[in-house]
Design an enzyme around this catalytic site. Structure first.
Site, PDB file in Angstrom:
ATOM      1  N   ASP A  84     110.813  18.649 -11.168  1.00 16.96           N
ATOM      2  CA  ASP A  84     111.012  18.819  -9.709  1.00 16.96           C
ATOM      3  C   ASP A  84     109.560  19.114  -9.152  1.00 16.96           C
ATOM      4  O   ASP A  84     109.448  20.203  -8.448  1.00 16.96           O
ATOM      5  CB  ASP A  84     111.934  19.828  -9.628  1.00 16.96           C
ATOM      6  CG  ASP A  84     112.475  19.941  -8.163  1.00 16.96           C
ATOM      7  OD1 ASP A  84     112.366  19.115  -7.436  1.00 16.96           O
ATOM      8  OD2 ASP A  84     113.003  21.299  -7.736  1.00 16.96           O
ATOM      9  N   VAL A  90     109.091  35.335   2.001  1.00 17.13           N
ATOM     10  CA  VAL A  90     107.940  34.576   2.131  1.00 17.13           C
ATOM     11  C   VAL A  90     108.266  33.014   2.255  1.00 17.13           C
ATOM     12  O   VAL A  90     107.638  32.038   3.004  1.00 17.13           O
ATOM     13  CB  VAL A  90     106.660  34.665   1.336  1.00 17.13           C
ATOM     14  CG1 VAL A  90     106.032  36.082   1.725  1.00 17.13           C
ATOM     15  CG2 VAL A  90     107.152  34.661  -0.086  1.00 17.13           C
ATOM     16  N   ALA A  91     109.258  32.626   1.404  1.00 14.37           N
ATOM     17  CA  ALA A  91     109.878  31.512   1.559  1.00 14.37           C
ATOM     18  C   ALA A  91     111.434  31.526   1.100  1.00 14.37           C
ATOM     19  O   ALA A  91     112.079  32.207   0.542  1.00 14.37           O
ATOM     20  CB  ALA A  91     109.186  30.766   0.469  1.00 14.37           C
ATOM     21  N   ALA A  92     111.801  30.402   1.643  1.00 14.77           N
ATOM     22  CA  ALA A  92     113.503  30.641   1.211  1.00 14.77           C
ATOM     23  C   ALA A  92     113.787  28.973   0.796  1.00 14.77           C
ATOM     24  O   ALA A  92     113.083  28.143   1.557  1.00 14.77           O
ATOM     25  CB  ALA A  92     114.159  30.640   2.446  1.00 14.77           C
ATOM     26  N   ALA A  93     114.480  28.906  -0.218  1.00 13.24           N
ATOM     27  CA  ALA A  93     114.856  27.560  -0.776  1.00 13.24           C
ATOM     28  C   ALA A  93     116.542  27.267  -1.140  1.00 13.24           C
ATOM     29  O   ALA A  93     117.079  28.262  -0.588  1.00 13.24           O
ATOM     30  CB  ALA A  93     114.066  27.222  -1.921  1.00 13.24           C
ATOM     31  N   SER A  94     116.892  26.418  -1.471  1.00 17.59           N
ATOM     32  CA  SER A  94     118.205  26.225  -1.477  1.00 17.59           C
ATOM     33  C   SER A  94     118.941  27.064  -2.547  1.00 17.59           C
ATOM     34  O   SER A  94     120.306  27.616  -2.175  1.00 17.59           O
ATOM     35  CB  SER A  94     118.761  24.824  -2.037  1.00 17.59           C
ATOM     36  OG  SER A  94     117.778  24.415  -3.247  1.00 17.59           O
ATOM     37  N   LEU A  95     118.278  27.417  -3.537  1.00 16.79           N
ATOM     38  CA  LEU A  95     119.007  28.384  -4.430  1.00 16.79           C
ATOM     39  C   LEU A  95     118.439  29.977  -4.006  1.00 16.79           C
ATOM     40  O   LEU A  95     119.213  30.726  -4.596  1.00 16.79           O
ATOM     41  CB  LEU A  95     118.737  28.026  -5.919  1.00 16.79           C
ATOM     42  CG  LEU A  95     119.317  26.681  -6.412  1.00 16.79           C
ATOM     43  CD1 LEU A  95     118.912  26.438  -7.639  1.00 16.79           C
ATOM     44  CD2 LEU A  95     120.691  26.405  -6.026  1.00 16.79           C
ATOM     45  N   GLY A  96     117.569  30.215  -3.938  1.00 22.66           N
ATOM     46  CA  GLY A  96     117.058  31.408  -3.620  1.00 22.66           C
ATOM     47  C   GLY A  96     115.913  31.828  -2.726  1.00 22.66           C
ATOM     48  O   GLY A  96     115.515  30.879  -2.150  1.00 22.66           O
ATOM     49  N   VAL A 112     112.030  34.126  -1.929  1.00 17.67           N
ATOM     50  CA  VAL A 112     110.893  34.728  -2.771  1.00 17.67           C
ATOM     51  C   VAL A 112     110.352  35.790  -1.800  1.00 17.67           C
ATOM     52  O   VAL A 112     109.998  35.712  -0.694  1.00 17.67           O
ATOM     53  CB  VAL A 112     110.002  33.541  -2.999  1.00 17.67           C
ATOM     54  CG1 VAL A 112     108.708  34.088  -3.746  1.00 17.67           C
ATOM     55  CG2 VAL A 112     110.576  32.620  -3.920  1.00 17.67           C
TER      56      VAL A 112
HETATM   57  N1  LIG Z   1     104.678  32.607  -7.785  1.00 12.34           N
HETATM   58  C1  LIG Z   1     104.462  32.277  -6.610  1.00 12.34           C
HETATM   59  N2  LIG Z   1     103.513  32.615  -5.809  1.00 12.34           N
HETATM   60  C2  LIG Z   1     103.541  32.418  -4.401  1.00 12.34           C
HETATM   61  N3  LIG Z   1     104.731  31.862  -3.861  1.00 12.34           N
HETATM   62  C3  LIG Z   1     105.692  31.496  -4.483  1.00 12.34           C
HETATM   63  C4  LIG Z   1     105.803  31.588  -6.009  1.00 12.34           C
HETATM   64  N4  LIG Z   1     106.886  31.026  -6.346  1.00 12.34           N
HETATM   65  C5  LIG Z   1     107.819  30.624  -5.422  1.00 12.34           C
HETATM   66  N5  LIG Z   1     106.685  30.517  -4.191  1.00 12.34           N
HETATM   67  C6  LIG Z   1     107.378  30.177  -2.765  1.00 12.34           C
HETATM   68  O1  LIG Z   1     108.698  30.383  -2.809  1.00 12.34           O
HETATM   69  C7  LIG Z   1     109.167  28.747  -2.520  1.00 12.34           C
HETATM   70  C8  LIG Z   1     110.210  28.462  -3.297  1.00 12.34           C
HETATM   71  O2  LIG Z   1     110.147  28.773  -4.718  1.00 12.34           O
HETATM   72  P1  LIG Z   1     110.691  27.847  -5.717  1.00 12.34           P
HETATM   73  O3  LIG Z   1     110.582  26.546  -5.673  1.00 12.34           O
HETATM   74  O4  LIG Z   1     110.642  28.405  -7.005  1.00 12.34           O
HETATM   75  O5  LIG Z   1     112.253  28.004  -5.186  1.00 12.34           O
HETATM   76  P2  LIG Z   1     113.950  27.237  -5.718  1.00 12.34           P
HETATM   77  O6  LIG Z   1     114.588  27.972  -5.322  1.00 12.34           O
HETATM   78  O7  LIG Z   1     113.648  26.956  -6.977  1.00 12.34           O
HETATM   79  O8  LIG Z   1     113.452  26.003  -4.871  1.00 12.34           O
HETATM   80  P3  LIG Z   1     113.882  24.644  -4.897  1.00 12.34           P
HETATM   81  O9  LIG Z   1     114.938  24.331  -4.003  1.00 12.34           O
HETATM   82  O10 LIG Z   1     112.649  23.817  -4.230  1.00 12.34           O
HETATM   83  O11 LIG Z   1     114.076  24.323  -6.156  1.00 12.34           O
HETATM   84  C9  LIG Z   1     107.892  27.847  -3.006  1.00 12.34           C
HETATM   85  O12 LIG Z   1     107.746  26.595  -2.399  1.00 12.34           O
HETATM   86  C10 LIG Z   1     106.858  28.919  -2.409  1.00 12.34           C
HETATM   87  O13 LIG Z   1     106.408  28.844  -1.334  1.00 12.34           O
END
Ligand SMILES: Nc1ncnc2c1ncn2[C@@H]1O[C@H](COP(=O)(O)OP(=O)(O)OP(=O)(O)O)[C@@H](O)[C@H]1O
Length: 701
Positions: free
Chosen positions: A345, A197-203, A205
Site C-alpha cells: 500500500d 496529526v492525520a486521519a485515515a480511513s481506519l484510524g 495518528v
Molecule cells: N510514524 C509516523 N510518524 C509520523 N507520521 C505518521 C506516522 N505514522 C503515520 N503517520 C501519519 O498518519 C497518516 C496515516 O497513517 P497510516 O497510513 O499508517 O494510517 P492508515 O489508517 O493505515 O491509513 P490508510 O487508510 O492510508 O491505510 C500517515 O499518512 C502520516 O501522515
C-alpha cells in the site's frame, strides 16, 4: 484528559488541514451506541458525516469482536443475524446511494447514453464510495488496480479515491488508548498532541512523547466501531457481489475477490499484525542506504493502538527529489524480487522524505508476499520483454498465472505482442509502466484474463512509484530505471530458475549471444546498489572495463566468469584452427600469410571465432557490439567463409586497445588481482580439454 502539548518538533503535517471539531461523545456501554453527552445534533456532525452515513453508531460486543480476530464470513453472518435492524438500516443507506446510482446507470443504458454519461457516473460513484466509509473506500482502492474487473475507463476515476477523511473525537481516541494499554494516558506519555496529526480511513495518528524514554512516537488509534461496520459492509458487499456476478457479465468470481480483500482488511485492522510487519520490514530494508523504517514499540501496541517511532518529514509526492524516487524504486525491487515481502500500500501518503534526506516508509498494515517461483518468473518475463521474445512472454504469462493455460494462445500472443512492441518501441529505458499496465489491462479485459491478486499489488506498488517519479521528472520510467537492477540480479542470482534463464538468454539455439551478455553487463553497471549510488562516467572506458572486470572476478560474477572463460576457450581454439589452416595453405602456396580458398573451418568454429573478436572488443571497450550480432546463418559459400577467417585473423592481430585492460589491473583490489592471476590457468585448462576432446573425437572417427 488532554495533556498540554510541549515543545515537540514542528508538526509533520499541518493539523489545520485535518481540522478537528471538538466533540463530546462517549460510548453507552449498554447499548454500544455512540451517544451525545450534550446536544445530539452537534454530536452527529462531530462524529462526522462519514461515521453517521456509514452506520458506525454501534460497536460489536467484546465477545463478538474476539470471535472475529480473523475474517470469517459465517461468523459475521451469525452476528448480524441477531441485528436485523442494523442490517436493514445499512441496506437502506446503500440502496439510497449505490442503488440509486445503479438505477441511473441502467437508465443510461436504456436511453443509450452510457458513453455520454460515463464521466458523470464515474465521478458520482467515487463520491458515493467515499461517503459509504472505509470498507467501500478500501475495496474500491483495491479493485482500482484490477483492470480485469473494472472497465478501463472507470479505473482512472476510482484511482482518484482519497481516503483522507475527517477525524473522530480525540476524547474517544484517548479513551481507547487508556483502555487498550491499560494505564492512564499521562503514565504512558509525558506529552501528546491535543489533536490528531492525520486521519485515515481506519484510524488516526497522534504525536506523543514516551514517559519512560522521552522518545517521540506516533500513536495510531483505530476508529471506534470500524470492525463492526466493516464486517457488516463486507457481508452486504459479498451478497451484492454474488448478485452482480449473476446479473452482470463479469468473468471473475466477485465473491472470492471480496473475500480476499476482506481478509486483508481484517489483517489491516489488527495493529499487532501491523507492528510485526513493520519489524520485519525494518529488519529487511531498514539498513538500505537512505531508507528509514520506523521502529515499533510493541509494549505499547494492541489490536487497536499502535505506537511507533515518529518520523519527521514531508510527503515524497510534495517534494521534488528524484534521488529518493530512485531509492524508492530500488527499495521496491528489493522488496519484490529479493525478499518477496513488500509494502502493498505504498500510496503517496505513506512515503515521506525526512528532513535529513531519507525515504521513510509508513503504514505496514497491508504487506504482500511474492513467492520465489513467481519472482523468478517475473524476472524471466522482463528479460523476454526486453529481448522481444513474445512467444516466451506469452508462456511466462501462463506461468505467472496471468493467462489461463486454456487461453487461445495465438490470438493472445498476437495481442500481447502488439502491446509490448508498442511499449518497447522506444527502447527499454523508455518503457512507461503506467502506459504498459493500462494497455495490458485493456487487453486483459478484452480476453477475459484474470489478474491474480499478488500481481495487482505488484502493479499497484510500481505504478505508485512511477506516479511520484513522473511528478519529479515527466520522463522518468520505473521499468527503465529498474532494468539495470534486473540485469544485475540475473547475472548474479544463484537460483536454478534464473541460472537457466540466463543460460537460455545467452545461448539461443546453441549460439552464444554475446550481444545480450554485453547489454546485460552494461545495464547492470548502471544499477544503483546501496553501495554504488554514484554516477559512472559512461564515456570513460577504463571505468567500464574496471567494473566489468571487478564484477566477473568477484564471487557473484562466478557464473558469468565461467561462461566467458568457456567462450574464450572456444574462440582461442577456433583461432588456433584458423591460423593453422591459413599457415598450411600459405606454406603450400609459398606465401607468408593467405586465406585458404576452401576453408574447412566448421560453422560452429566460425561463430566461436567471431565471438572471440567481440569479447576482445568488449574488454578493450573500443567498440560497441551491435544488435543481432549472434544471428549467424550457415555458410553456404566456402569462399565467403575463408575470407572471413582471413579478416578475423587480421583483426585479432590488430587489436591493441586491449592495453587499457592492463592499466586497470594494478587498480583492482588485491583479492581480485589474485583471482585474475588464476584466470589464464583456468583458460588453458579449458583449452587443453577442448583440444584433447576434439583430437580424440577425430582419431576415433
Ligand atoms: N510514524 C509516523 N510518524 C509520523 N507520521 C505518521 C506516522 N505514522 C503515520 N503517520 C501519519 O498518519 C497518516 C496515516 O497513517 P497510516 O497510513 O499508517 O494510517 P492508515 O489508517 O493505515 O491509513 P490508510 O487508510 O492510508 O491505510 C500517515 O499518512 C502520516 O501522515
Amino acid at each position: 484528559m488532554i495533556l498540554t502539548p510541549a515543545p515537540l518538533p514542528p508538526p509533520l503535517f499541518s493539523t489545520t488541514r485535518h481540522r478537528v471539531r471538538q466533540t463530546t461523545v462517549y460510548f453507552n456501554r449498554k447499548t454500544n451506541l455512540l451517544l451525545p453527552r450534550t446536544a445530539a445534533s452537534v454530536v452527529v456532525r462531530d462524529v462526522d458525516a462519514f461515521t453517521e452515513s456509514s452506520g458506525y453508531l454501534f460497536e460489536l460486543s467484546s465477545s463478538e469482536a474476539e470471535s472475529l480476530t480473523d475474517y470469517n464470513i459465517s461468523k459475521i453472518a451469525s452476528i448480524y443475524r441477531k441485528k436485523p435492524l442494523i442490517v436493514l438500516r445499512r441496506l437502506l443507506q446503500i440502496g439510497n446511494t449505490l442503488g440509486k446510482w445503479l438505477a441511473f446507470r441502467y437508465l443510461d443504458s436504456i436511453l443509450e447514453r452510457s458513453d455520454l454519461m460515463f464521466e458523470v457516473r464515474a465521478s458520482q460513484l467515487r463520491q458515493i464510495l467515499v461517503k459509504l466509509g472505509p470498507a467501500y473506500i478500501k475495496i474500491a482502492q483495491a479493485i482500482s488496480s484490477r483492470p480485469d474487473l473494472i472497465p478501463p475507463s472507470y479505473l482512472n476515476e476510482l484511482s482518484l479515491l482519497q481516503d483522507r477523511i475527517s477525524p473522530f473525537s480525540t476524547e474517544v481516541a484517548f479513551n481507547t488508548i487508556e483502555k487498550e494499554l491499560g494505564s492512564p494516558l499521562d503514565q504512558i506519555f509525558s506529552e501528546i498532541s491535543p489533536q490528531p496529526v492525520a486521519a485515515a480511513s481506519l484510524g488516526q495518528v497522534y504525536q506523543a512523547k514516551l514517559r519512560s524514554s522521552g522518545e517521540i512516537v506516533a500513536v495510531k488509534v483505530q476508529r471506534p466501531g470500524v470492525q463492526a461496520a466493516i464486517s457488516l459492509d463486507i457481508l452486504i458487499l459479498r451478497y451484492l457481489a454474488g448478485l452482480i456476478r449473476r446479473v452482470g457479465k463479469f468473468n471473475t468470481d466477485l465473491q472470492a475477490v471480496v473475500d480476499e480483500w476482506a481478509s486483508s482488511l481484517f489483517r489491516e485492522m489488527d495493529y499487532v499484525n501491523e507492528a510485526k510487519n513493520g519489524i520485519k520490514f525494518r529488519e529487511l530494508y531498514g539498513n538500505l542506504k537512505d531508507v528509514l523504517v520506523p521502529a515499533m514499540y510493541v509494549d505499547n501496541t494492541t489490536r487497536k493502538v499502535l505506537t511507533m517511532q515518529w518520523v519527521e518529514g514531508q510527503k515524497l509526492s510534495e517534494v521534488k527529489d528524484l534521488y529518493l524516487v530512485e531509492i524508492g524504486v530500488y527499495c521496491s525491487f528489493n522488496q519484490l524480487l529479493e525478499y518477496g515481502f513488500y509494502h502493498a500500500d505504498p500510496h503517496p501518503g505513506n512515503l515521506l522524505r525526512t528532513y535529513d534526506g531519507k525515504l521513510a516508509y509508513l503504514d505496514f498494515g497491508m504487506m504482500g508476499e511474492f513467492k520465489q517461483e513467481l519472482r523468478d518468473g517475473f524476472i524471466q518475463a522482463c528479460l523476454h520483454l526486453v529481448n522481444k521474445d513474445y512467444d516466451a512472454l506469452a508462456k511466462d504469462f501462463v506461468t505467472l498465472g496471468l493467462l489461463p493455460a486454456t487461453a487461445d494462445k495465438d490470438q493472445v500472443t498476437k495481442a500481447l505482442t502488439g502491446v509490448f512492441q508498442n511499449a518497447v518501441s522506444k527502447g527499454v529505458q523508455n518503457i512507461s509502466f503506467g502506459d504498459l499496465s493500462g494497455n495490458l489491462g485493456t487487453t486483459m479485459y478484452k480476453f477475459k484474463f484474470q489478474i491474480p491478486s499478488y500481481f495487482s499489488l505488484v502493479i499497484r506498488s510500481l505504478a505508485v512509484l512511477e506516479g511520484i517519479a513522473i511528478n519529479n521528472d515527466p520522463n522518468y520510467k520505473v521499468l527503465g530505471g529498474t532494468y539495470p537492477w534486473i540485469a544485475r540480479k540475473v547475472l548474479t542470482d544463484t537460483s536454478p530458475q534464473l541460472r537457466s534463464s540466463l543460460q537460455a538468454l545467452l545461448y539461443e539455439e546453441g549460439v552464444f549471444r554475446i550481444d545480450r551478455l554485453e547489454s546485460l553487463l552494461s545495464e547492470s553497471l548502471r544499477a544503483r546498489t546501496e553501495r554504488a549510488l554514484v554516477k559512472v562516467e559512461d564515456n570513460d572506458s577504463n571505468v567500464v572495463i574496471k567494473q566489468i572486470l571487478s564484477f566477473t572476478l568477484t564471487e557473484k560474477g562466478a557464473f558469468v566468469r565461467e561462461i566467458l572463460l568457456q567462450e574464450f576457450a572456444k574462440g582461442l581454439d577456433a583461432l588456433g584452427l584458423a591460423t593453422f589452416e591459413s599457415l598450411t595453405y600459405a606454406a603450400s602456396a609459398n606465401l607468408p600469410f593467405a586465406p585458404s580458398p576452401q576453408s574447412s573451418i566448421s560453422d560452429e568454429d566460425m561463430i566461436n571465432l567471431r565471438n572471440l573478436l567481440r569479447l576482445l572488443h568488449l574488454l578493450s571497450g573500443s567498440q560497441k557490439i551491435e544488435d543481432g550480432v549472434g544471428d549467424f546463418s550457415p555458410y553456404t559459400n566456402k569462399r565467403v567463409k575463408s575470407e572471413e577467417v582471413y579478416l578475423a585473423l587480421n583483426e585479432v592481430a590488430s587489436i591493441q586497445d586491449i592495453l587499457p585492460l592492463l592499466n586497470v589491473i594494478p587498480e583492482l583490489p588485491t583479492d581480485l588481482q589474485q583471482q585474475l592471476i588464476r584466470l589464464p590457468f583456468d583458460l588453458v585448462g579449458k583449452l587443453v580439454s577442448r583440444v584433447a576432446a576434439r583430437t580424440i573425437r577425430r582419431a576415433l572417427l
